[in-house]
Design an enzyme around this catalytic site. Structure first.
Site, short mmCIF file in Angstrom:
data_model
loop_
_atom_site.label_atom_id
_atom_site.label_comp_id
_atom_site.label_asym_id
_atom_site.label_seq_id
_atom_site.Cartn_x
_atom_site.Cartn_y
_atom_site.Cartn_z
CG ASP A 24 -1.95 -1.16 1.17
OD1 ASP A 24 -1.94 -1.92 0.18
OD2 ASP A 24 -2.70 -1.32 2.14
CE LYS A 129 -3.56 -4.48 1.20
NZ LYS A 129 -4.28 -3.61 2.12
CB VAL A 157 2.38 2.52 4.92
CG1 VAL A 157 3.78 3.11 4.91
CG2 VAL A 157 1.67 2.81 3.60
CB CYS A 162 -2.39 -2.82 5.24
SG CYS A 162 -4.04 -2.11 5.13
CD GLN A 202 4.23 -15.02 22.70
OE1 GLN A 202 3.69 -15.98 23.24
NE2 GLN A 202 3.55 -14.06 22.07
C1 C5J Z 1 -3.14 0.56 5.54
C2 C5J Z 1 -4.80 1.84 6.70
N1 C5J Z 1 -2.65 0.36 4.32
N2 C5J Z 1 -3.98 2.18 7.68
N3 C5J Z 1 -4.37 1.13 5.64
O1 C5J Z 1 -2.49 0.26 6.52
O2 C5J Z 1 -5.95 2.21 6.74
#
Ligand code: C5J
Length: 221
Positions: A24, A129, A157, A162, A202
């Site tokens: 993303d 997605k 990110v 995500c 862990q």
């Molecule tokens: C992602 C979001 N890509 N933070 N989306 O993490 O809404």
């Protein structure tokens, strides 16, 4: 095989079965005027990882290993956007609304595209997605299988949303997952740090973490 000096312990990489997943890195999350900024976030934090992420992508390209990009976005008719997702955040600028870079997080709009600095090259897969995780309602799992991948490095990110969701989904599906700590970012530094720690705690319960330099060294580039 190549040894990656990762945390919490080194991992043997099976290079022919290794791929990079860049989550993303879209204008809507990283540029002013996008979805992330509309929620009151400082996009400058995310922009800081662009050079490192570019080095990581370049390392995979140089090693001849696959790079897969994802974009969080929805169909123009919003048929894949449940109210539970749309009715969140800033009521003045929801997903699907018209913003400075077109309709927010809508496939085909300028804001939903990947930033020019990290743009995919010909032959690289781009997965659109509708969810936080890349497996939900996408061909991502089939793509990984078709490419013969078993180990995945993750960048992009945001770390705790995500990126972490997709890592956890991949871990449950039998992939060994490595998070590139300096090629991922959150709008909330404390959330990024917490995600890194919970992933490798862990005995690498979700996966490993390593820096871009460590990963590039293991790739031999
Ligand atoms: C992602 C979001 N890509 N933070 N989306 O993490 O809404």
């Amino acid at each position: 095989m190549a040894t990656l000096a990762a945390d919490p312990f080194p991992i043997e990489l099976d290079l022919p079965a290794l791929g990079l997943v860049v989550i993303d890195m879209q204008r809507d999350f990283v540029e002013a005027g996008g979805f992330g900024a509309s929620l009151g976030n400082d996009v400058g934090l995310l922009r800081a990882i662009i050079p490192t992420t570019a080095r990581l992508i370049a390392g995979f390209r140089e090693a001849g290993l696959p790079v897969i990009h994802t974009r969080e976005c929805h169909r123009p008719d919003l048929s894949d956007l449940p109210p539970a997702k749309r009715d969140r955040g800033n009521p003045a600028l929801r997903i699907g609304d018209e913003g400075p870079m077109g309709r927010i997080l809508i496939a085909g709009e300028p804001g939903a595209d990947i930033i020019p600095e990290l743009y995919p090259i010909e032959g690289e897969t781009v997965i659109d997605k509708p969810g936080k995780g890349a497996f939900y309602a996408t061909p991502f799992g089939e793509v990984l299988k078709a490419k013969g991948l078993r180990q995945l490095v993750f960048a992009g990110v945001t770390t705790e949303v995500c990126v972490q969701t997709t890592m956890r989904e991949a871990n449950d599906r039998g992939f060994e997952c490595i998070l590139a700590t300096d090629a991922t970012e959150s709008y909330f530094p404390a959330f990024k740090q917490a995600a890194i720690e919970m992933i490798r705690a862990q005995g690498a319960i979700v996966g490993w973490t390593a820096t871009t330099d460590q990963i590039r060294e293991a790739l031999g580039v």
